[in-house]
Design an enzyme around this catalytic site. Structure first.
Site, PDB file in Angstrom:
ATOM      1  N   HIS A 146      -2.212   3.801   4.836  1.00  0.00           N
ATOM      2  CA  HIS A 146      -0.887   3.557   5.718  1.00  0.00           C
ATOM      3  C   HIS A 146      -1.379   2.692   6.692  1.00  0.00           C
ATOM      4  CE1 HIS A 146      -1.827   6.443   9.199  1.00  0.00           C
ATOM      5  NE2 HIS A 146      -2.789   6.572   8.250  1.00  0.00           N
ATOM      6  N   CYS A 148       4.008  -0.115   8.674  1.00  0.00           N
ATOM      7  CA  CYS A 148       3.596   1.011   7.422  1.00  0.00           C
ATOM      8  C   CYS A 148       4.691   0.674   6.325  1.00  0.00           C
ATOM      9  CB  CYS A 148       3.867   2.448   7.977  1.00  0.00           C
ATOM     10  SG  CYS A 148       5.399   2.573   8.396  1.00  0.00           S
ATOM     11  N   HIS A 171       7.874   7.055   9.004  1.00  0.00           N
ATOM     12  CA  HIS A 171       6.563   6.484   8.778  1.00  0.00           C
ATOM     13  C   HIS A 171       6.422   6.845   7.287  1.00  0.00           C
ATOM     14  CE1 HIS A 171       2.327   5.059   9.587  1.00  0.00           C
ATOM     15  NE2 HIS A 171       1.890   5.971   8.929  1.00  0.00           N
TER      16      HIS A 171
END
Length: 181
Positions: free
Chosen positions: A148, A84, A136
Site C-alpha cells: 500500500h 493508496c 485506506h
C-alpha cells in the site's frame, strides 16, 4: 546494492540459467538445473518477506517491488508520488489489465467483501482509519502482508497483524467477476 542492480543481476542469472538448460546436452540424470521462475520466486520471497509459491503472480511482486519507496502524495499517480487508491489503481491496471475506482470507497463498491481468512494474493484490503467510512486500501500479497501507499512512508509492505492495521482493518474484497473479464 540498489534495487535496479539486484533486478538486473537476477535477469542476467535467469538468462545464463536458461542458456545452461539449452546448452547442457550431457546433463547427468537427476541433476537439478535452476529454473528462472524459481529463482525469481525465491528472490521476492526473501526481500518481501512473503512466501511465494509456484502459482504466485510474479508480475504482481515485480510491480510492488518496483514501487517500494515511492513517496506518498495525495492524488498522485506517478513514481514522483502516489496515494493508496492510486497505487491500487495502477497495480490493477498494469498487473491484471483491469480498471478499478479512483478512491478507496469507489473501489470497495466494486468488490465482493470477504473475510480476512479467505484473502488470496491480489485481493484488496480496506481500512477505516479515524472515520466511519473507508479511508485506506491496499493489495494483499499473502502471509498476512499487504502492499500500500502509506501517508507516512510511501509505498511499502505491511503486516495485517501489526496492532495499528489490526485496529483499523475493515474488510477484504475480491473484485467482482464481471469486472475481471
Amino acid at each position: 546494492m540498489g534495487k535496479k542492480v539486484i533486478v538486473a543481476m537476477l535477469l542476467i542469472l535467469s538468462i545464463v540459467s536458461g542458456q545452461a538448460q539449452t546448452n547442457n546436452k550431457d546433463q547427468k540424470p537427476g541433476q537439478k538445473i535452476e529454473d528462472p521462475d524459481n529463482l525469481a520466486t525465491e528472490y521476492f520471497s526473501q526481500i518481501m518477506g512473503v512466501a511465494l509459491s509456484a502459482t504466485s503472480n510474479l508480475k504482481l511482486y515485480q510491480f510492488v517491488y518496483d514501487w517500494i519507496g515511492t513517496p506518498y502524495r495525495l492524488g498522485g499517480v506517478s513514481k514522483k508520488g502516489i496515494d493508496c487508491s492510486g497505487f491500487a489503481f495502477e497495480l490493477y491496471n498494469k498487473v491484471f489489465s483491469t480498471l478499478i475506482g479512483n478512491n478507496s470507497r469507489n473501489i470497495f463498491s466494486m468488490v465482493n467483501p470477504i473475510n480476512k481468512d479467505q484473502l488470496k494474493e491480489g485481493d484488496l484490503v480496506f481500512f477505516k482509519i479515524g472515520s466511519r467510512s473507508i479511508t485506506h486500501v491496499g493489495v494483499y500479497m499473502g502471509n498476512n502482508k499487504f502492499a500500500h501507499a502509506s501517508s507516512s512512508k510511501g509505498v511499502m509492505i505491511s503486516d495485517l497483524d501489526e496492532s495499528y492495521w489490526r485496529r483499523y482493518y475493515y474488510k477484504g474484497g475480491r473484485l467482482l467477476a464481471s469486472l475481471r473479464d
